[in-house]
Write a protein that holds these residues in place. Structure first.
Motif, PDB file in Angstrom:
ATOM      1  N   THR A   1       0.846  -1.194   0.000  1.00  0.00           N
ATOM      2  CA  THR A   1       0.000   0.000   0.000  1.00  0.00           C
ATOM      3  C   THR A   1       0.886   1.250   0.000  1.00  0.00           C
ATOM      4  O   THR A   1       0.934   2.006   0.974  1.00  0.00           O
ATOM      5  CB  THR A   1      -0.932  -0.005   1.239  1.00  0.00           C
ATOM      6  N   PRO A   2       1.634   1.451  -1.117  1.00  0.00           N
ATOM      7  CA  PRO A   2       2.544   2.593  -1.196  1.00  0.00           C
ATOM      8  C   PRO A   2       1.773   3.916  -1.242  1.00  0.00           C
ATOM      9  O   PRO A   2       0.608   3.940  -1.624  1.00  0.00           O
ATOM     10  CB  PRO A   2       3.297   2.347  -2.512  1.00  0.00           C
ATOM     11  N   ASP A   3       2.449   4.999  -0.876  1.00  0.00           N
ATOM     12  CA  ASP A   3       1.829   6.334  -0.969  1.00  0.00           C
ATOM     13  C   ASP A   3       1.391   6.610  -2.408  1.00  0.00           C
ATOM     14  O   ASP A   3       0.306   7.133  -2.654  1.00  0.00           O
ATOM     15  CB  ASP A   3       2.841   7.430  -0.568  1.00  0.00           C
ATOM     16  N   ASN A   4       2.274   6.304  -3.339  1.00  0.00           N
ATOM     17  CA  ASN A   4       2.031   6.557  -4.761  1.00  0.00           C
ATOM     18  C   ASN A   4       2.474   5.336  -5.558  1.00  0.00           C
ATOM     19  O   ASN A   4       3.268   4.544  -5.063  1.00  0.00           O
ATOM     20  CB  ASN A   4       2.866   7.755  -5.254  1.00  0.00           C
ATOM     21  N   THR A   5       1.990   5.262  -6.817  1.00  0.00           N
ATOM     22  CA  THR A   5       2.456   4.166  -7.670  1.00  0.00           C
ATOM     23  C   THR A   5       3.985   4.238  -7.802  1.00  0.00           C
ATOM     24  O   THR A   5       4.663   3.231  -7.739  1.00  0.00           O
ATOM     25  CB  THR A   5       1.793   4.240  -9.055  1.00  0.00           C
ATOM     26  N   PHE A   6       4.519   5.425  -8.056  1.00  0.00           N
ATOM     27  CA  PHE A   6       5.951   5.667  -7.891  1.00  0.00           C
ATOM     28  C   PHE A   6       6.155   7.112  -7.530  1.00  0.00           C
ATOM     29  O   PHE A   6       5.239   7.909  -7.739  1.00  0.00           O
ATOM     30  CB  PHE A   6       6.759   5.216  -9.134  1.00  0.00           C
ATOM     31  N   PRO A   7       7.247   7.532  -6.944  1.00  0.00           N
ATOM     32  CA  PRO A   7       8.404   6.722  -6.601  1.00  0.00           C
ATOM     33  C   PRO A   7       8.131   5.831  -5.398  1.00  0.00           C
ATOM     34  O   PRO A   7       7.063   5.919  -4.773  1.00  0.00           O
ATOM     35  CB  PRO A   7       9.471   7.775  -6.261  1.00  0.00           C
ATOM     36  N   ALA A   8       9.102   5.017  -5.066  1.00  0.00           N
ATOM     37  CA  ALA A   8       8.969   4.101  -3.942  1.00  0.00           C
ATOM     38  C   ALA A   8       8.702   4.894  -2.661  1.00  0.00           C
ATOM     39  O   ALA A   8       9.263   5.978  -2.454  1.00  0.00           O
ATOM     40  CB  ALA A   8      10.256   3.294  -3.781  1.00  0.00           C
ATOM     41  N   THR A   9       7.854   4.342  -1.811  1.00  0.00           N
ATOM     42  CA  THR A   9       7.597   4.964  -0.507  1.00  0.00           C
ATOM     43  C   THR A   9       8.891   5.034   0.308  1.00  0.00           C
ATOM     44  O   THR A   9       9.068   5.939   1.136  1.00  0.00           O
ATOM     45  CB  THR A   9       6.498   4.163   0.227  1.00  0.00           C
ATOM     46  N   ALA A  10       9.794   4.110   0.048  1.00  0.00           N
ATOM     47  CA  ALA A  10      11.082   4.081   0.765  1.00  0.00           C
ATOM     48  C   ALA A  10      11.854   5.385   0.593  1.00  0.00           C
ATOM     49  O   ALA A  10      12.573   5.802   1.503  1.00  0.00           O
ATOM     50  CB  ALA A  10      11.936   2.901   0.291  1.00  0.00           C
ATOM     51  N   VAL A  11      11.727   6.059  -0.569  1.00  0.00           N
ATOM     52  CA  VAL A  11      12.481   7.310  -0.742  1.00  0.00           C
ATOM     53  C   VAL A  11      11.838   8.439   0.062  1.00  0.00           C
ATOM     54  O   VAL A  11      12.528   9.355   0.507  1.00  0.00           O
ATOM     55  CB  VAL A  11      12.700   7.715  -2.233  1.00  0.00           C
TER      56      VAL A  11
END
Ligand code: ACO
Length: 324
Positions: free
Chosen positions: A84-94
């Motif tokens: 369930t990322p914040d956005n499709t991209f970029p990665a939530t990790a960044v």
């Protein structure tokens, strides 16, 4: 001598708002009794409006860094498990990386649904052991409340939101199973089962986010066998057994699956860490959330042998054996 990924600390974060079974029963045709009896879940946490997966992850990561006693600048790898990322991209990790003020090293997301944390741990472990990075944050963070169909009583009662994190450091150890750190990891996937637990949307297929869909009975049917398979692989790889384990910290999907797996593997009930009653199924976040509970309440201590396992959408499944 050999490099091992040693755990320096852990942390977690749960959104403030809780949702009890009774509150759910006021909205849909269910009952506290049905949910507790079938799953062991009593309540779950739900992220507030405007509270994203990255926010939960940053809070968990800060707590893990504080418990490790190291500065964020010492981290050069972030592996974030989420579906369930914040956005499709970029990665939530960044977003997590920048939220922690880190501008060096690498940060990326990893998606293996409920098995995400075990996959992320294995990935970080491999990078650390090959000497590519020195210290890693391994995070599981989810806002499953955003992908649930709140009218589907077969799924919406099962899941919750939250995040957990651990800090790993590459350290020279003897190469024996008495070492601290990750001793072995075992990962599996079989996409033939993908229609049994999936989200019916996505950027490429529908241009929507979609909702979680599950054939609960089918998942249940496969879970115990798959969990047993990867735990036996961990025992075979190390020569360790259920008797040697101090703590069994499984993915918290369902108390019945956890009890049946522990029973099949002869793991004593008092060694099983259970948080599903309070957290529900938080997918990739459930293991690090449970780790943090058991470390904070004094159960998991330095030198303890800890067995992790998970199974989830894909299907994916995996285990990790580590000495705290
Ligand atoms: N409240 C009341 N009744 C319900 C609810 C609910 N929330 N949900 C389903 N029911 C009803 C069904 O409609 C059905 O009614 P019917 O007999 O009149 O048709 C009845 O309960 C039985 O439904 P089943 O789906 O067969 O119930 P089951 O005993 O299999 O329990 C459950 C469902 C809890 C989902 C179970 O299958 C399960 O735990 N599966 C594992 C799934 C899981 O944990 N997934 C998490 C993700 S994967 C992972 O993390 C491992």
């Amino acid at each position: 001598m050999t490099l091992r990924s040693v755990v320096l600390g852990c942390g977690s974060y749960l959104p403030q708002q809780t949702l009890t079974n009774a509150e759910l029963a006021a909205r849909i045709d269910t009952s506290d009794e049905w949910i507790v009896q079938r799953t062991g879940i009593r309540e779950r946490h739900i992220a507030a409006e405007g509270e994203f997966t990255s926010h939960l992850a940053i809070n968990a990561a800060k707590a893990a860094l504080a418990s490790a006693g190291i500065d964020a600048q010492a981290i050069d790898l972030i592996v974030l498990a989420t579906s369930t990322p914040d956005n499709t991209f970029p990665a939530t990790a960044v977003a997590v990386q920048t939220g922690l003020g880190i501008h060096h090293g690498a940060a990326f997301d990893l998606q293996a649904v409920c098995t995400g944390f075990v996959f992320a741990l294995a990935t970080a472990d491999n990078f650390l052991r090959m000497g590519a990075f020195k210290r890693a944050l391994v995070i599981g963070a989810e806002t499953f409340s955003r992908i649930l169909d709140w009218n589907d009583r077969g799924t919406c009662v099962l899941f919750g939101d939250g995040a957990g994190a651990i800090v790993l450091e590459a350290q020279q150890q003897s190469g024996k199973t008495s070492d601290r750190g990750v001793l072995t990891t075992h990962l599996r996937s079989d996409g033939r089962h993908k229609s049994k637990l999936y989200v019916d949307g996505g950027p490429s297929s529908s241009m929507t986010v979609g909702h979680l869909r599950m054939e609960g009975r089918e998942v249940f049917k496969h879970a115990v066998g798959m969990i047993t398979d990867v735990i036996v692989a961990a025992f075979n790889a190390t020569g360790l057994s259920a008797e040697d384990i101090h703590w069994f910290i499984p993915h918290q999907a369902n108390k019945r699956i956890i009890d049946a797996s522990a029973h099949k593997l002869d793991i004593a009930p008092q060694k099983v860490v259970l948080t599903v009653d309070r957290h529900g199924n938080t997918s990739a976040a459930s293991i690090p959330l449970a780790i943090d509970v058991a470390v904070k309440d004094g159960r998991v201590k330095k030198g303890d042998l800890v067995l992790l396992e998970a199974m989830g959408g894909g299907f994916t499944w995996g285990s990790a054996l580590l000495r705290w």
